[in-house]
Design an enzyme around this catalytic site. Structure first.
Site, PDB file in Angstrom:
ATOM      1  N   GLY A 148       0.802  -1.226   0.000  1.00  0.00           N
ATOM      2  CA  GLY A 148       0.000   0.000   0.000  1.00  0.00           C
ATOM      3  C   GLY A 148       0.834   1.275   0.000  1.00  0.00           C
ATOM      4  O   GLY A 148       0.349   2.332   0.387  1.00  0.00           O
ATOM      5  N   ARG A 149       2.087   1.149  -0.435  1.00  0.00           N
ATOM      6  CA  ARG A 149       2.982   2.316  -0.530  1.00  0.00           C
ATOM      7  C   ARG A 149       3.329   2.941   0.824  1.00  0.00           C
ATOM      8  O   ARG A 149       3.835   4.043   0.894  1.00  0.00           O
ATOM      9  CB  ARG A 149       2.399   3.398  -1.468  1.00  0.00           C
ATOM     10  CG  ARG A 149       2.211   2.914  -2.908  1.00  0.00           C
ATOM     11  CD  ARG A 149       3.571   2.561  -3.507  1.00  0.00           C
ATOM     12  NE  ARG A 149       3.507   2.233  -4.938  1.00  0.00           N
ATOM     13  CZ  ARG A 149       3.507   0.990  -5.433  1.00  0.00           C
ATOM     14  NH1 ARG A 149       3.536  -0.069  -4.628  1.00  0.00           N
ATOM     15  NH2 ARG A 149       3.501   0.793  -6.737  1.00  0.00           N
TER      16      ARG A 149
END
Ligand SMILES: Cc1cc2nc3c(=O)[nH]c(=O)nc-3n(C[C@H](O)[C@H](O)[C@H](O)COP(=O)(O)O)c2cc1C
Length: 232
Positions: A210-211
Site C-alpha cells: 500500500g505504498r
C-alpha cells in the site's frame, strides 16, 4: 534488440509492484526500523549487498552516482551508474577516470549522492556526502586485482570525450595493447583512481504494501549520529 514494440502510456501507468510481495524477500519480513542501524549504517548496507549477491541479483554493488555540474548558467545534476568497490565505516569507494565528466564535476563540487536499488528485494539505499580521492596506495591495491582487459580499457579510453566511431575506439585499444605488449604488470594510469564517498546521510528504504514504505535515515555529523524515520 531492434524495433521493440513501443510502450504505450497505458502500459507504463499500469505497471505496479506491490512491495508486500517482493520476488525473493519473504512477505513476512519484519518492518525496517531504527534498531536495524543500531550498529551503524555500514553493517546494514553490507548485509543488504550480501543478501542481493546471494540471491543472484545482477550487479548487486551497482549504484547510481549523482554529481553536480557547474558547467553552464546554473548548477545541474548529472547521474550515472558506477560500482561500489569498497565499503567501510568511513564511506563507500568507487573507481573511475579522474578526467571524466564525473571527475571534473567532483573537482568543481565534491558533493555527491549514490543510490543502490534492488527491486527484487524491495530495497533502496541513498548515500549522500562529499567524495574525495583515495590515496594512491588504495587505488594501486584495487588496480592489482583488475583483469588485463580492464586495465587496457582504462588506458585506451579518454572517458567522457567524444570519439568519431567504434572503429576509432577499437584502434585506440589496439594501439594500447601494442604499447603494453611486453609489460606484464600494466601500471595505474595517472588519470585513474578511486573516490571515497564519505556519507553525512544514509537512508534505508524498504518497500511495503500500500505504498506505506519504511524509511530510516542515519544523519552523521562528525562523531555524532542521529537516526530518524521519514514518511514514505
Ligand atoms: C552496471 C554499470 C556499472 C558501471 N560501473 C562503472 C564504474 O565502476 N566506473 C566507471 O567509471 N564507470 C562505470 N560505468 C559506466 C558509467 O555509468 C558511465 O558511463 C561512465 O563512468 C562515464 O560517466 P561520466 O561521463 O558521467 O563521467 C558503469 C555502468 C554500468 C551500467
Amino acid at each position: 534488440m531492434r524495433d521493440p514494440e513501443p510502450a504505450t502510456a497505458a502500459d507504463l501507468a499500469a505497471m505496479r509492484v506491490d512491495y508486500g510481495d517482493p520476488l525473493f524477500v519473504p512477505a513476512d519480513e519484519p518492518d525496517l526500523d531504527e534498531t536495524w542501524v543500531s550498529g551503524g549504517w555500514e553493517p546494514l548496507l553490507r548485509c543488504w549487498i550480501e543478501q542481493a549477491t546471494s540471491l543472484g541479483v545482477a550487479e548487486p554493488n551497482a549504484m547510481v552516482l549523482a554529481t553536480v555540474s557547474l558547467h553552464g548558467p546554473a548548477p545541474r545534476p548529472v547521474a550515472r551508474t558506477v560500482l561500489c568497490k569498497g565499503l567501510s565505516p568511513d564511506g563507500i569507494t568507487f573507481y573511475t577516470n579522474y578526467d571524466s565528466a564525473k571527475g571534473a564535476q567532483l573537482a568543481g563540487d565534491p558533493y555527491a549522492a549514490a543510490t543502490f536499488l534492488w527491486p527484487a528485494l524491495a530495497r533502496q539505499v541513498h548515500v549522500r556526502g562529499v567524495a574525495e580521492r583515495v590515496p594512491a596506495e588504495v587505488t594501486a591495491a584495487y588496480w592489482a586485482a583488475r583483469p588485463r582487459d580492464s586495465r587496457l580499457g582504462a588506458w585506451a579510453s579518454a572517458q567522457s570525450r567524444t570519439v568519431a566511431s567504434r572503429a576509432e575506439l577499437d584502434r585506440r585499444l589496439a594501439e594500447t595493447t601494442a604499447r603494453f605488449a611486453d609489460v606484464d604488470d600494466i601500471p595505474v594510469p595517472p588519470f585513474w583512481g578511486g573516490y571515497l564517498l564519505r556519507p553525512d546521510e544514509v537512508e534505508f528504504w524498504q518497500g511495503r504494501r500500500g505504498r506505506l514504505h519504511n524509511r530510516i535515515v542515519v544523519r552523521i555529523d562528525g562523531a555524532s549520529t542521529r537516526v530518524e524515520r521519514l514518511q514514505p
